[in-house]
Design an enzyme around this catalytic site. Structure first.
Site, short mmCIF file in Angstrom:
data_model
loop_
_atom_site.label_atom_id
_atom_site.label_comp_id
_atom_site.label_asym_id
_atom_site.label_seq_id
_atom_site.Cartn_x
_atom_site.Cartn_y
_atom_site.Cartn_z
CG HIS A 166 -1.61 1.31 1.46
ND1 HIS A 166 -2.65 1.76 0.67
CD2 HIS A 166 -1.39 2.27 2.39
CE1 HIS A 166 -3.04 2.96 1.12
NE2 HIS A 166 -2.29 3.30 2.16
CG ASP A 200 6.00 17.01 -27.31
OD1 ASP A 200 6.04 16.72 -26.09
OD2 ASP A 200 5.68 16.19 -28.17
CD1 TRP A 225 6.27 3.60 4.10
CD2 TRP A 225 7.46 4.43 2.40
NE1 TRP A 225 6.58 4.90 4.39
CE2 TRP A 225 7.31 5.44 3.37
CE3 TRP A 225 8.17 4.73 1.23
CZ2 TRP A 225 7.84 6.72 3.22
CZ3 TRP A 225 8.69 6.02 1.10
CH2 TRP A 225 8.54 6.98 2.07
CB SER A 235 10.51 6.48 -14.49
OG SER A 235 9.35 7.26 -14.64
CB SER A 236 11.10 10.11 -10.78
OG SER A 236 9.90 9.46 -10.51
CG HIS A 278 11.18 15.30 5.12
ND1 HIS A 278 10.14 14.82 5.88
CD2 HIS A 278 10.89 16.59 4.87
CE1 HIS A 278 9.28 15.80 6.10
NE2 HIS A 278 9.72 16.88 5.50
CD GLU A 335 9.05 10.41 -3.17
OE1 GLU A 335 9.93 11.03 -3.79
OE2 GLU A 335 8.35 9.52 -3.67
CE1 TYR A 344 7.43 20.02 2.99
CE2 TYR A 344 9.45 18.78 3.33
CZ TYR A 344 8.37 19.50 3.84
OH TYR A 344 8.26 19.67 5.17
CB SER A 362 -1.30 28.55 -6.59
OG SER A 362 -0.73 28.10 -5.39
CG HIS A 404 11.56 15.59 10.69
ND1 HIS A 404 11.18 16.79 10.16
CD2 HIS A 404 11.05 14.66 9.87
CE1 HIS A 404 10.46 16.58 9.07
NE2 HIS A 404 10.37 15.29 8.87
CG HIS A 405 11.30 11.03 8.59
ND1 HIS A 405 9.99 10.74 8.38
CD2 HIS A 405 11.57 12.12 7.86
CE1 HIS A 405 9.48 11.63 7.54
NE2 HIS A 405 10.42 12.48 7.21
CB THR A 424 3.82 25.39 4.98
OG1 THR A 424 5.05 24.72 4.71
CG2 THR A 424 2.69 24.51 4.51
CE LYS A 431 4.11 26.86 -1.31
NZ LYS A 431 4.05 27.51 -2.62
NE ARG A 446 5.25 3.44 11.65
CZ ARG A 446 5.99 4.15 10.83
NH1 ARG A 446 5.41 4.88 9.91
NH2 ARG A 446 7.30 4.16 10.92
#
Lengths: 204, 549
Positions: B69, B98, B132, B162-163, B246, B248, B250, B261, B295-296, B321, B324, B443
């Site tokens: 998941h 293009d 994960w 790919s990314s 991390h 990731e 964002y 926006s 922080h993880h 943040t 925004k 968890r």
């Protein structure tokens, strides 16, 4: 401006395509693309350097592993070989820009064989080191970083070989030599990265 | 169209295409397929947890579901679906024909598809069950001998490549192919979002690519990157993983900020409030986002001064943040609000993302995190930002841009039904999980005893998750139905601001016959004003009236 756009329109009519899009940057997309790719390559090497500095700085482990040695002398000569290949690459690139085909081809072949020499010396070093990546974390990281770099040298050699084949077939002119320029940018990156690898693993 | 080779038709035209719009659509189709797979996995987990000591799913399968998941939603849905919207709309919004590298673009898409296939093939032997994050040593061969972990490693290699290639393509396109007059301060904010998303991918993804390569050699070639016995360190995995992990998050939210926006000013009938502040805060979030990874790792043996640094840098992200969120609210303030479905999802996004942001700041306080780590509080937090934030934003974008992609409007009533089901279902599922976490429910556990007082909240959460799923199905039904029967959209059904609405819906293969010169951040407004003033047809405004800009 107006004259330029009329000329561009005439150019389009000759080429039968949709009109060329606006280019909003002085750097063309291909050159920008290879620089961006190199940024991601630097980060990839950065992760392996993290493994190295994590071992030496955070954990404070000895380098190289106790009872092993790293042959600095041969690697220093090999470094000189690789660095000189950057100069021959630059020569090839400048010659391509100036339309000096013999010099361009000499430069491309010289770069290719210098790179091949470097890679052979590295493989020879692996054969004679006397310890393996499985022995200890120092070995893992040494082979990991030099191996990652060696893989990049191999890719660079393939690009150079391709540029050489194209040069033999008469490609490249002062107006169109991206096929020399972009492998060149990549080759300079491989060289500079080796200097960092050499100083970290062999000298520090 | 003289001189062009004949176009392939039928399904071959999709397999062989290098057109950014077709590739964008294929991204969206493929990722929504993975979204449904990931959703079914989530529902199975929620079914298992609906009551205490449930025996519906065995522990191994449950952990495999947890892993699949998380991996599916992150690597095969949110990141690539944003690449899909980016693919479709970046060239249209900047006035290009293009992407910069069309063939590379097709390669990016197919790498993603094969990454997903390789990963899902593991269902037929042993799916990975480490979560994960694949922490070493759990993911090492001693504890995970099955090939499921290797399937995941190849997924990361393929989707990562790919990314990165896609990101290089976006950056080159955005830097190089903007319409005449579109300076940096006139780029649509969605383009800013995609640009910064791309830079973050280029900077962060190689770290996890390197980490999984190390894991692969540790597992199969006996190297010792993460193996303590050989002098390696499992903590290295966590650093390399979170240095990617991390940024990731964002990566998964910045383009969505861009969509919001775009949508809020259109449906507030007002220019966006603080364009430059929104663009600059996007860059600030990306920069700070690279400095907060540990922080993880607050519960790892790390010096307090390091923990304090990562706590403070995490706090600092709340500032851009917050900028925004205030800008979006100020954009709506005294606007002539039009409550169409995209606006519903956008406003829902702001509310839910705000909750997720606040719970994020709370868990960034490291003594608090020592209590919250690995509890359902963290699960609630990540889903408020990733589902309440990213996915609601993606649905806003889907409703907003569907008319452009298909040429037809989606049904408003079904859209509103879908929104309310999703909004109620989402908050029902995840709000109670904050409480579950504070009550100590860890968890990734496959079941729990009945005496802990977690039963009612888990049941509420499970019921909520099925309401949420029903809401998603209504939108999918709406989309499928509207492709055939929706009413014709025309070029610009929303009276929007950006260039993609200048061209027909769906756009022709060359995107634009004429590309107008850009004179502000809201080119369509200029065009409508000129058309109204001169009474001329829309195409004629492409010729600049006055020199300059």
């Amino acid at each position: 401006m107006e004259v330029g756009s009329i000329a561009a329109d005439l150019h389009e009519q000759e080429h039968h395509g949709p009109p060329t899009p606006n280019q909003s940057s002085r750097v063309d997309a291909q050159t920008l693309g290879i620089y961006l790719f190199i940024i991601s390559e630097i980060m990839l090497f950065g992760a392996f350097f993290t493994a190295y500095f994590f071992l030496r700085v955070v954990k404070g482990d000895p380098w190289p592993a106790p009872g092993t040695t790293i042959p600095v002398g041969i690697a220093a000569v090999n470094t000189a070989v690789l660095v000189s290949s950057s100069f021959t690459m630059h020569w090839a690139n400048v010659s391509a820009k100036n339309g000096n085909r013999p010099a361009m081809r000499a430069g491309l072949w010289a770069t290719f064989f210098l790179g091949l020499t470097f890679l052979s010396v590295q493989i020879n070093e692996y054969v004679h080191l006397g310890w393996s990546p499985q022995d200890h974390a120092q070995g893992t990281i040494f082979y990991g970083l030099t191996g990652l770099h060696g893989a990049h040298v191999t890719v660079g050699l393939l690009l150079l070989l391709f540029a050489n084949i194209r040069a033999n077939r008469g490609h490249f002119s002062p107006d169109a030599h991206r096929g020399v320029e972009i492998p060149g940018i990549y080759w300079h990156f491989v060289d500079v990265m080796w200097i960092f690898v050499f100083f970290s693993l062999y000298i520090l | 169209m003289r001189g062009l080779p004949d176009r392939k038709t039928g399904w071959l035209s999709w397999l062989s295409t290098t057109d950014h719009k077709k590739i964008g659509l294929m991204y969206i189709y493929a990722t929504f397929l993975f979204f449904m797979l990931g959703g079914v996995e989530a529902l199975l987990m929620r079914l298992q947890l609906a009551q205490s000591q449930n025996t519906l799913i065995n522990p191994q399968t449950y952990e495999a579901l947890v892993t699949m998941h998380g991996t599916t939603m992150i690597f095969l849905f949110v990141v690539p679906v944003l690449a899909g919207f980016g693919n479709y709309f970046v060239p249209l919004m900047i006035g290009a024909r293009d992407m910069a590298f069309p063939r590379l673009n097709a390669l990016s898409f197919w790498l993603l598809v094969f990454g997903g296939i390789v990963f899902y093939m593991s269902v037929f032997f042993t799916p990975p069950n480490t979560g994960w994050t694949f922490y070493a040593p759990l993911s090492d061969s001693a504890f995970s001998p099955s090939n499921g972990v290797d399937a995941w490693i190849f997924l990361i290699h393929l989707t990562g490549l790919s990314s990165v290639l896609g990101a290089i393509n976006f950056v080159a396109t955005i830097h190089n192919m903007r319409a005449r007059g579109m300076g940096w301060a006139r780029m649509p904010l969605f383009i800013w979002g995609i640009l910064i998303y791309s830079y973050l991918l280029i900077l962060a993804l190689p770290s996890v690519a390197a980490a999984v390569t190390m894991l692969l050699t540790d597992r199969h070639f006996g190297t010792g990157f993460f193996d303590v016995a050989q002098g390696g360190d499992p903590l290295l995995w966590q650093h390399l993983f979170w240095f990617f992990g991390h940024p990731e998050v964002y990566i998964m939210i910045l383009p969505v900020f861009g969509m919001i926006s775009e949508i809020i000013p259109v449906f507030s009938r007002k220019p966006v409030f603080g364009y430059k502040a929104i663009a600059a805060s996007t860059a600030a979030i990306a920069f700070l986002g690279m400095l907060v990874w540990a922080h993880h790792m607050f519960t790892t043996p790390t010096p307090i001064v390091v923990l304090a640094f990562f706590m403070l840098s995490s706090f600092a992200i709340a500032v851009p943040t917050g900028i925004k969120i205030f800008n979006w609210i100020a954009t709506m303030w005294r606007g002539a609000l039009v409550f169409k479905v995209p606006m519903y999802f956008a406003v829902g996004f702001i509310a839910q993302f705000l909750i997720g942001g606040i719970s994020g700041v709370m868990s960034a306080v490291f003594p608090v995190d020592w209590q919250l780590q690995d509890t359902y509080y963290i699960v609630a937090h990540i889903h408020y930002v990733l589902f309440g934030g990213s996915v609601f934003g993606i649905f806003a974008g889907l409703y907003y841009w569907f008319p452009k992609m298909s040429g037809r409007m989606m049904n408003e009533t079904l859209g509103k039904v879908s929104f309310w089901l999703m909004f109620v279902g989402f908050n029902m599922t995840f709000f109670v999980q904050h409480a579950l976490g504070l009550e100590g429910m860890p968890r990734r556990i496959y079941t729990y005893q009945s005496g802990y007082g977690w039963d009612t909240e888990n049941l509420i959460s499970t019921i909520g998750s099925f309401i949420l799923a029903a809401g998603i199905l209504v939108t999918l039904f709406n989309a499928v139905r509207s492709v055939k029967t929706g009413k014709k959209a025309g070029n610009d059904p929303w009276n929007a601001n950006t260039l993609e609405w200048f061209t027909p819906s769906p756009p022709p293969e060359n995107n634009f016959d004429v590309i107008p010169r850009i004179r502000s951040a809201e080119p369509m407004k200029d065009i409508r004003r000129e058309v109204a003033a001169a009474g001329r047809p829309a195409g004629s405004v492409a010729q600049p009236v006055a020199p300059g800009t």
